[in-house]
Design an enzyme around this catalytic site. Structure first.
Site, PDB file in Angstrom:
ATOM      1  N   CYS A 191      59.106  24.843  68.842  1.00 24.02           N
ATOM      2  CA  CYS A 191      58.381  25.567  70.026  1.00 24.02           C
ATOM      3  C   CYS A 191      59.299  26.650  70.342  1.00 24.02           C
ATOM      4  O   CYS A 191      60.343  27.178  69.864  1.00 24.02           O
ATOM      5  CB  CYS A 191      58.229  24.695  71.107  1.00 24.02           C
ATOM      6  SG  CYS A 191      56.668  23.719  70.809  1.00 24.02           S
ATOM      7  N   ASP A 192      58.932  27.347  71.571  1.00 30.07           N
ATOM      8  CA  ASP A 192      59.317  28.849  72.050  1.00 30.07           C
ATOM      9  C   ASP A 192      60.792  29.274  71.776  1.00 30.07           C
ATOM     10  O   ASP A 192      61.002  30.355  71.292  1.00 30.07           O
ATOM     11  CB  ASP A 192      58.960  29.062  73.462  1.00 30.07           C
ATOM     12  CG  ASP A 192      57.481  28.998  73.831  1.00 30.07           C
ATOM     13  OD1 ASP A 192      56.731  28.121  72.830  1.00 30.07           O
ATOM     14  OD2 ASP A 192      57.025  29.443  74.719  1.00 30.07           O
ATOM     15  N   LYS A 193      61.791  28.416  72.241  1.00 31.38           N
ATOM     16  CA  LYS A 193      63.049  28.925  72.024  1.00 31.38           C
ATOM     17  C   LYS A 193      63.828  28.323  71.129  1.00 31.38           C
ATOM     18  O   LYS A 193      64.942  29.043  70.575  1.00 31.38           O
ATOM     19  CB  LYS A 193      64.041  28.572  73.391  1.00 31.38           C
ATOM     20  CG  LYS A 193      63.252  28.943  74.863  1.00 31.38           C
ATOM     21  CD  LYS A 193      62.791  30.475  74.713  1.00 31.38           C
ATOM     22  CE  LYS A 193      62.013  30.548  75.944  1.00 31.38           C
ATOM     23  NZ  LYS A 193      60.590  29.914  75.802  1.00 31.38           N
ATOM     24  N   GLU A 207      58.932  32.229  82.911  1.00 32.16           N
ATOM     25  CA  GLU A 207      57.730  32.568  82.227  1.00 32.16           C
ATOM     26  C   GLU A 207      56.642  31.984  83.432  1.00 32.16           C
ATOM     27  O   GLU A 207      56.640  31.039  83.741  1.00 32.16           O
ATOM     28  CB  GLU A 207      57.642  31.666  81.045  1.00 32.16           C
ATOM     29  CG  GLU A 207      56.193  31.496  80.268  1.00 32.16           C
ATOM     30  CD  GLU A 207      56.466  31.135  78.928  1.00 32.16           C
ATOM     31  OE1 GLU A 207      57.232  31.750  78.036  1.00 32.16           O
ATOM     32  OE2 GLU A 207      55.794  29.859  78.703  1.00 32.16           O
ATOM     33  N   SER A 238      53.909  33.827  79.562  1.00 34.09           N
ATOM     34  CA  SER A 238      53.725  32.904  78.418  1.00 34.09           C
ATOM     35  C   SER A 238      52.775  33.828  77.418  1.00 34.09           C
ATOM     36  O   SER A 238      52.276  34.783  77.792  1.00 34.09           O
ATOM     37  CB  SER A 238      52.646  31.886  78.927  1.00 34.09           C
ATOM     38  OG  SER A 238      52.067  31.329  77.890  1.00 34.09           O
TER      39      SER A 238
HETATM   40  C1  LIG Z   1      53.303  26.921  77.014  1.00 35.14           C
HETATM   41  C2  LIG Z   1      53.295  27.915  75.981  1.00 35.14           C
HETATM   42  C3  LIG Z   1      51.822  28.222  75.780  1.00 35.14           C
HETATM   43  O1  LIG Z   1      53.867  27.766  75.100  1.00 35.14           O
HETATM   44  C4  LIG Z   1      54.212  29.180  76.658  1.00 35.14           C
HETATM   45  O2  LIG Z   1      55.405  28.957  77.070  1.00 35.14           O
HETATM   46  C5  LIG Z   1      54.317  30.368  75.739  1.00 35.14           C
HETATM   47  O3  LIG Z   1      55.076  31.193  75.933  1.00 35.14           O
HETATM   48  O4  LIG Z   1      53.265  30.938  75.155  1.00 35.14           O
HETATM   49 MG   LIG Z   2      56.821  30.068  76.573  1.00 36.73          MG
END
Ligand SMILES: CC(C)(O)[C@@H](O)C(=O)O
Ligand SMILES: [Mg+2]
Length: 556
Positions: free
Chosen positions: A119-121, A442, A468
């Site tokens: 995921c993101d980070k 975000e 996001s």
């Molecule tokens: C929750 C999400 C959709 O993952 C968002 O954090 C993003 O940055 O895309």
């Molecule tokens: Mg994100």
């Protein structure tokens, strides 16, 4: 071998006693020690399957003659952190992930690394660590979630957030919202649109740090396990050939990543993370470069939230390599550079044809001649701001309207939900930047509320915070310099007319030089919102959004 300093010689007898305590055999100690960075935890849906990936990578490493040793990285679910104080702790984990991986790797003298983010980070944090440490490294991510199905239609998390806005506007029943709630996130994996996690996992492939399919093979497919085994075996090849991250993540590789970003229509967060990763590799990526690439790169994909296709569809269509193949037809990529496959981009993408022109538009029939992201500048954002142009409706490409000013996300949400924002308004949310937030929240709630309430084609949102990948509409973020350091966004007043021209890359507000100088003279910096712990230290070191919000000592 680097690991000789912990496994060979008389001075290392104590170290070996501790490897014995780990249950390691002499054979294992003699082999290269490969650190496996696992972002597994039980709170992030995109990470709950990473134990399976870790097991497969370990097998791959061992099959190829290495000794795999797992250590952890923390991970935040941005969806669960969304819309409350928790979101201040999301972007800031990128630096913790990079720093803690550096510490573990240096302390234990690993010979090579396999990074397992999703995921993101975690993706940028681990890419930053890879560039900083510069020992042979490969990435294999957890993979995207399958799309949800509501009333026979594929759907995903962006529709869930917008359903809340639609409910507030009286356009959706409670039962319908509850159906979304049950169905939009049907499996493990990173949420199924071209949101930030998937953007970064695809860009890992484009950068050359992940094998084919890293960005797109769904988390629940067995092919994902096979990919993990291949990555485990491939790290031993990279170690043998001594191919290191900075051999792969060159300036040309970042240009390729930016180009693929524009074609895929990635999350605006990529404009924070790519400069931050490049910075660790000793390369300064300016926002102007991103714009120059955007200007000549056609946008080929409209995955959610821009359209109604999902990561599983992109995978079926041929994935990132098929997109790169399209881009190569117009010579938009540097193809003679080395990647983690041990081969060049040209060799990698040869024969990777686009199998679905509905999902990946052929280059001669693109959605637009220019890329998914636009960088805007003007007196409201002298050092730049960014917008996901591919997710903006045509009516909002050029917009003028009065500023509706809020000094935090919560106040803006209250006004939007309370019906106080009307067609034409430009919602300004400030003091949410890297220093001001702190942590550059975000903001998917306000953008989804605007979209869900049917204001997406008439209201714009401008902030020094970020968005996001699931945000759509004229959502313009990363305004730099930010309000907390006295950027012009701090000087905007309620009712000032704001002009946005996305195709012309401009954003400004109507004000004379004299009036601006007067407001600046009267501006008083805000007291920091948080004065303890990690966030206080973070706020004192963080740079602005256009610099990727990297941490720097004694610099602004
Ligand atoms: C929750 C999400 C959709 O993952 C968002 O954090 C993003 O940055 O895309
Ligand atoms: Mg994100």
């Amino acid at each position: 071998m680097r690991s000789d300093s912990v496994t060979k010689g008389m001075q290392q007898a104590p170290h070996r006693s501790l490897f014995n305590a780990l249950g390691m055999t002499q054979e294992e100690m003699n082999r290269p020690l490969v650190g496996i960075v696992s972002s597994y935890n039980e709170i992030v849906p995109g990470h709950m399957n990473l134990d399976k990936i870790v097991d497969a990578v370990k097998l791959g490493v061992a099959m190829a003659g290495g000794t795999p040793i797992v250590f952890p990285a923390i991970a935040v679910c941005d969806g669960i952190a969304m819309g409350h104080q928790g979101m201040k702790y999301s972007l800031v984990t990128r630096e913790l992930i990079a720093d803690s991986t550096e510490a573990m790797t240096m302390a234990h003298a690993f010979d090579a690394l396999v990074m397992i983010p999703n995921c993101d980070k975690n993706v940028p944090g681990l890419l930053m660590a890879a560039a900083r440490l510069n020992i042979p490294t490969i990435f294999v991510s957890g993979g995207p979630m399958l799309a949800g199905r509501v009333k026979g239609e594929k759907t995903s998390l962006s529709s869930m957030f917008e359903a809340v806005g639609a409910y507030a506007a009286g356009n959706m029943s409670l039962e319908e919202v509850q159906e979304y709630e049950r169905k939009v996130c049907p499996t493990c994996g990173s949420c199924s649109g071209m949101y930030t996690a998937n953007s970064m996992n695809c860009l890992t492939e484009a950068l050359g740090m992940g094998l084919r399919g890293n960005g797109t093979i769904p988390a629940v497919y067995s092919a994902r396990i096979q990919l993990a085994k291949q990555a485990g075996m491939q790290i031993m090849e990279l170690l043998k050939k001594d191919i290191k991250p900075r051999d792969i993540m060159t300036k040309e590789a970042f240009m390729n990543a930016l180009t693929v970003d524009m074609a895929l229509g990635c999350s605006t967060n990529s404009m924070l993370h790519l400069p931050a990763i490049a910075h660790e590799a000793g390369i300064e990526l300016e926002m102007d470069v991103a714009n120059a690439i955007s200007a000549k790169t056609p946008n080929l994909c409209h995955l959610a939230p821009a359209g109604h296709t999902y990561m599983e569809d992109l995978d079926e269509a041929g994935g990132v390599y098929a997109v790169m193949n399209e881009l190569d037809k117009k010579g938009l990529l540097k193809i003679d550079i080395i990647t983690c496959t041990g081969k060049t981009v040209a060799e990698n993408i040869k024969g990777c044809i686009n199998k679905d022109p509905e999902v990946i538009r052929p280059i001669e029939n693109s959605y637009s001649e220019t890329g998914g992201i636009a960088v805007l500048k003007g007196n409201l954002a002298p050092d730049s701001c960014v917008v996901k142009r591919s997710a903006v409706v045509p009516e909002m490409m050029k917009h003028q309207g009065p500023a509706r000013v809020f000094d935090c996300e919560e106040d803006a949400i209250e006004a939007i939900k309370g019906g106080k924002i009307v067609a034409g308004d430009v919602v300004v949310i400030r003091y949410e930047g890297p220093k001001g937030g702190p942590g550059m929240r975000e903001m998917l709630n306000p953008t989804s509320a605007i979209a869900g309430m049917g204001l997406g084609s008439s209201v714009a949102l401008v902030t020094d915070g970020r968005f996001s990948g699931a945000s759509r509409g004229a959502s313009i973020g990363h305004v730099s310099p930010e309000a907390a350091v006295g950027g012009n966004i701090a000087l905007v007043e309620e009712g000032d007319m704001i002009q946005i021209d996305i195709m012309a890359n401009t954003i400004s507000f109507d004000i004379t030089e004299e009036e601006l100088a007067k407001r600046r003279a009267n501006w008083v910096p805000r007291q920091p919102r948080i004065t303890t712990g990690y966030l206080e230290r973070y706020a004192s070191l963080v740079t602005s959004g256009n610099r990727g919000a990297v941490l720097e000592v004694n610099k602004k």
